[in-house]
Design an enzyme around this catalytic site. Structure first.
Site, mmCIF file in Angstrom:
data_model
loop_
_atom_site.group_PDB
_atom_site.id
_atom_site.type_symbol
_atom_site.label_atom_id
_atom_site.label_comp_id
_atom_site.label_asym_id
_atom_site.label_seq_id
_atom_site.Cartn_x
_atom_site.Cartn_y
_atom_site.Cartn_z
ATOM 1 N N CYS A 1 0.274 1.427 6.845
ATOM 2 C CA CYS A 1 1.377 2.889 6.050
ATOM 3 C C CYS A 1 0.178 3.819 5.828
ATOM 4 C CB CYS A 1 2.414 2.761 6.344
ATOM 5 S SG CYS A 1 2.787 1.720 4.403
ATOM 6 N N GLN B 1 2.774 8.222 -2.523
ATOM 7 C CA GLN B 1 3.524 7.304 -1.425
ATOM 8 C C GLN B 1 5.377 7.195 -1.472
ATOM 9 O OE1 GLN B 1 -0.224 4.880 -1.647
ATOM 10 N NE2 GLN B 1 1.796 3.439 -0.865
ATOM 11 N N GLY C 1 7.935 2.083 0.921
ATOM 12 C CA GLY C 1 6.636 1.171 1.220
ATOM 13 C C GLY C 1 6.945 -0.130 1.453
ATOM 14 N N ARG D 1 2.864 6.005 -6.114
ATOM 15 C CA ARG D 1 4.353 5.316 -6.272
ATOM 16 C C ARG D 1 5.007 7.097 -6.273
ATOM 17 N NH1 ARG D 1 5.003 2.518 -1.517
ATOM 18 N NH2 ARG D 1 3.991 0.766 -2.700
ATOM 19 N N HIS E 1 4.834 9.084 3.328
ATOM 20 C CA HIS E 1 3.717 8.714 2.766
ATOM 21 C C HIS E 1 3.166 10.142 2.920
ATOM 22 C CE1 HIS E 1 4.720 4.617 1.969
ATOM 23 N NE2 HIS E 1 3.692 3.820 2.491
ATOM 24 N N ASN F 1 6.245 6.495 6.931
ATOM 25 C CA ASN F 1 5.570 5.830 6.929
ATOM 26 C C ASN F 1 6.644 4.061 7.394
ATOM 27 O OD1 ASN F 1 7.336 6.269 4.694
ATOM 28 N ND2 ASN F 1 7.517 4.044 4.094
#
Ligand code: 2RA
Length: 359
Positions: free
Chosen positions: A130, A157, A161, A252, A259, A335
């Site tokens: 992704c 992100q 995810g 993250r 994302h 994502n």
């Protein structure tokens, strides 16, 4: 006849979005829609396109008469079961990492390299990670215009995810610090999480609430993470640029879905922001949202603006001041949609439109 499609992992985070997408897009009149999941989830009922379906347990027979099997399951399950589905006659579109770098498996983003679906010696087509996917539509356009040479990216992100587990953890952490005037040091946050009864074991390497964590995926050699290597290897494969210079730092952030990436891309030809804008404006799967001089104040996409949307959003498009032939921009993609379920589904649609299945 009409092709039969199977959704493997139908009850997971990505599988659920896949079902939403199938309900919303009528593009392919599937013959049968078959939902498959672990034996634990088998027997549940899920309504797709107005018809109630009972989830079947993963088994070799579950793939009998399936034309296209879309897999949204962890790597180990795909590695084991995708070949079984192929053996039973299905073409597999796999969203795990198990086959992405296999030279016999095309890695496809339909608007960038869709024609590759026809060359699939293993009967498997892979869907990119992704993070890579979120910038690929935009990079594909720019590569066509200017010839991509070098790519430096930082990702921002979302917790999803890491799957439902990641979402649950972020929400619990936010809950644990909300309204409590928790101090801003790592120890303070960790203490608040412990006080709220959160286990020390987390999908994230450090507290994510009130923080940003430069660690996604697993440890690889020389200090790189798996996610950073995926961005490099998959970008090269999708764009068919095996020598492309890529450097990524994956981070993250406390966002649930979507994302984002800050992209610094250098090209072989002279770039112009105007030409890049025009190219983005002509791309059906890209929304350019970029107006620093808007009367209400600077306008650009943020991850929260893009949740649930199909296109990739691009903003903050600038020509680098100190680097020749280089553009900088910020890109956001859901994502779970284009980053996962939507691209997988679009690959299945591409297969059907090439009439290379179900005949
Ligand atoms: C992540 N790309 O965001 C990975 C997993 N799908 O963690």
């Amino acid at each position: 006849g009409r092709p039969t499609v199977a959704v493997v992992g139908a009850t997971g985070a990505v599988g659920s979005v896949m079902i939403e997408i199938m309900n919303a897009r009528e593009s392919v009149p599937w013959g049968e829609i078959r939902l498959i999941a672990s034996p634990r989830s088998a027997g549940r009922t899920i309504t797709v396109r107005g018809v109630e379906h009972t989830v079947r347990a993963l088994s070799p027979e579950a793939f009998d008469d399936v034309d296209i099997a879309m897999f949204d399951v962890p790597d180990e399950l795909s590695a084991e079961w995708a070949p079984v589905a192929v053996e039973r006659g299905a073409t597999v579109v796999d969203n795990s990492g198990a086959f992405r770098m296999d030279p016999q498996v095309p890695l496809v983003v339909p608007e960038v390299n869709g024609s590759r679906v026809t060359r699939r010696p293993k009967g498997i087509i892979a869907n990119p990670n992704c993070t890579t996917l979120s910038m690929m539509a935009a990079l594909g356009r720019l590569h066509e215009e200017f010839g991509l040479r070098e790519l430096v990216v930082s990702s921002y992100q979302a917790a999803s995810g890491s799957g439902q587990e990641g979402v649950d953890r972020l929400r619990a952490e936010i809950e644990a610090v909300a309204g409590k005037q928790v101090g801003d040091r790592a120890g303070d946050v960790a203490e608040a999480l412990a006080a709220a009864g959160l286990p020390e074991q987390s999908p994230f390497r450090a507290p994510l609430a009130l923080n940003a964590v430069p660690w996604c995926g697993s440890r690889k050699e020389d200090g790189w993470t798996s996610e950073e290597l995926k961005v490099r290897n998959e970008s090269r494969k999708i764009l068919d640029l095996p020598e492309l210079k890529v450097s990524a730092t994956c981070v993250r952030v406390p966002v649930v879905t979507t994302h984002a990436l800050a992209v610094h891309a250098t090209f072989g030809r002279e770039v112009s922001v105007e030409q890049a804008r025009r190219s983005f404006e002509q791309a059906p799967s890209i929304v350019l949202r970029d107006d620093p001089d808007a009367p209400e104040g600077p306008d650009f996409p943020t991850p929260a603006d893009v949740v649930g949307a199909e296109p990739t959003y691009v903003g903050r498009l600038r020509q680098a001041m100190d680097f020749p032939n280089t553009l900088d921009f910020f890109v956001c993609g859901d994502n779970l949609r284009k980053g996962a379920a939507l691209n997988t589904y679009e690959i299945a649609e591409t297969l059907v439109s090439h009439s290379s299945v179900g005949e």
